[in-house]
Scaffold this active site. Structure first.
Site, PDB file in Angstrom:
ATOM      1  N   THR A 100      13.358  -5.598  -5.097  1.00 11.43           N
ATOM      2  CA  THR A 100      13.482  -5.706  -6.550  1.00 11.43           C
ATOM      3  C   THR A 100      14.260  -4.540  -7.150  1.00 11.43           C
ATOM      4  O   THR A 100      14.921  -4.689  -8.168  1.00 11.43           O
ATOM      5  CB  THR A 100      12.072  -5.774  -7.165  1.00 11.43           C
ATOM      6  OG1 THR A 100      11.443  -6.923  -6.632  1.00 11.43           O
ATOM      7  CG2 THR A 100      12.113  -5.882  -8.671  1.00 11.43           C
TER       8      THR A 100
ATOM      9  N   ASP B 224       6.747  -5.645  -1.598  1.00 10.62           N
ATOM     10  CA  ASP B 224       5.769  -6.545  -0.973  1.00 10.62           C
ATOM     11  C   ASP B 224       5.296  -6.044   0.390  1.00 10.62           C
ATOM     12  O   ASP B 224       4.115  -6.148   0.723  1.00 10.62           O
ATOM     13  CB  ASP B 224       6.367  -7.948  -0.793  1.00 10.62           C
ATOM     14  CG  ASP B 224       6.475  -8.719  -2.105  1.00 10.62           C
ATOM     15  OD1 ASP B 224       5.989  -8.219  -3.138  1.00 10.62           O
ATOM     16  OD2 ASP B 224       7.045  -9.830  -2.090  1.00 10.62           O
TER      17      ASP B 224
ATOM     18  N   LYS C 215      -0.334  -2.357  -1.686  1.00 13.47           N
ATOM     19  CA  LYS C 215       0.077  -2.963  -2.949  1.00 13.47           C
ATOM     20  C   LYS C 215      -1.116  -3.699  -3.550  1.00 13.47           C
ATOM     21  O   LYS C 215      -1.682  -4.590  -2.923  1.00 13.47           O
ATOM     22  CB  LYS C 215       1.241  -3.928  -2.701  1.00 13.47           C
ATOM     23  CG  LYS C 215       1.812  -4.514  -3.986  1.00 13.47           C
ATOM     24  CD  LYS C 215       3.084  -5.328  -3.754  1.00 13.47           C
ATOM     25  CE  LYS C 215       3.659  -5.759  -5.096  1.00 13.47           C
ATOM     26  NZ  LYS C 215       4.904  -6.510  -4.988  1.00 13.47           N
TER      27      LYS C 215
END
Ligand code: GLU
Length: 328
Positions: free
Chosen positions: A12, A92, A164
């Protein structure tokens, strides 16, 4: 000035959306030079070189890319071409890549992983400051000897401990139990502790001569958990299994029997937990001694998979694997 080599893999942080407020976006669209140029003052922190290693959302990170990254870092440090490495990565799976590198990179020089929760084109994109802080850590001699470090949202995490915790929050990363490794404030870095578990040169794992990693599957436990997925994994060639068990690594009675069958067939089975924190101990509700199972101790399922792959690649049997889970 320290020499920092930036290895870009996508994610991202390199993502682009249709507008500043569009929640949908494409990962990995901005190339490494664009990432560097977007951060004012970055080139004042270190002598920077950028290299595009991959351009993927980290859901597509895989064993081959881990081996490639580790080999590239070993080569850069081995040839004395960098004092520190920064890897830009999707959030992720950064905890898995980070733990892998924490265990296999042999140099005390810093390996720093960073990313972003908002794409590069977003209003209040978090990537530029994350990258600024990551380069500051990689350029900092005081970061040496601390293994792989994940830097995001002004926090420094040991790659072993970080996970995460939110799908969208910029404060997504936590280190449950051990806590933060340090903090960053516009490039000013503070360290709170040393990682106590062996890593880097003190770890017995390396990628030397390793062409692939053995297949290890993760099975998610739940109420009404059936046994047949265990059998499916074994018949598909898994050499190791990690269970994301309920609570203290529990599985249904049926699944426990299937796991014991898998162990008898030579598969190494590790019990971790789908819970976010706490340890998984031996012989709590399940009789690990009788069933031949390994308890994950402090590692979550995805990190257990990394360690188990490395253990199996070294040919360890389940006794040695259990010791490794207590040690690393
Ligand atoms: N799936 C993306 C990735 O891991 C989104 C997460 C991110 O980078 O923040 O690359």
């Amino acid at each position: 000035m320290s020499r920092v080599h930036l290895l870009a893999t996508g994610g991202t942080i390199a993502g682009k959306a249709g507008s500043e407020v569009d929640p949908g976006y494409r990962s990995g669209e901005v190339a490494v030079e664009g990432l560097i140029d977007a951060v004012p003052g970055l080139r004042a922190l270190a002598q920077l070189r950028g290299e595009q290693v991959a351009q993927v959302g980290s859901q597509d990170m895989n064993d081959a890319l881990w081996l490639l990254l580790a080999a590239r870092i070993d080569a850069l440090f081995g040839a004395n071409e960098a004092d520190g490495i920064v890897i830009t990565h999707g959030t992720d799976t950064v905890e898995e890549t980070g733990y892998f590198l924490h265990l296999v990179v042999k140099s005390p020089r810093p390996v720093v992983l960073t990313g972003a929760m908002r794409p590069a084109t977003a209003l209040s994109a978090d990537g530029p400051l994350n990258l600024y802080n990551a380069v500051a850590v990689a350029a900092d001699p005081a970061a040496r000897g601390r293994g792989a470090i994940v830097v995001l949202n002004d926090d420094l995490h040991c790659a072993r401990d970080v996970t995460k915790a939110s799908t969208t929050d910029v404060h997504t990363f936590i280190s449950p139990g051990p806590g933060l490794l340090g903090s960053a404030s516009y490039g000013r870095i503070r360290y709170f502790r040393q990682p106590p578990h062996p890593h880097s040169a003190a770890s017995e794992f390396s990628v030397d001569g390793l062409e692939r990693l053995p297949r290890v599957d993760i099975l998610y436990a739940h109420a009404n958990m059936p046994a047949d997925l265990v059998r499916a994994s074994v018949s598909l060639g898994a050499r190791g299994l990690v269970v994301a068990g309920m609570g203290n690594g529990n599985v249904s009675t049926d699944a426990a029997s299937a796991l014991a069958e898998a162990v008898r067939a030579g598969v190494v089975v590790v019990r971790s937990s789908r819970g976010l924190s706490g340890d998984v101990g031996r012989n709590i509700e399940l009789d690990d001694d009788a069933l031949g199972l390994v308890a994950a101790d402090q590692l979550n399922p995805q990190k257990s998979r990394v360690l188990l792959q490395l253990c199996l690649a070294r040919g360890m049997g389940r006794g040695a694997v259990q010791e490794a889970f207590f040690r690393y």
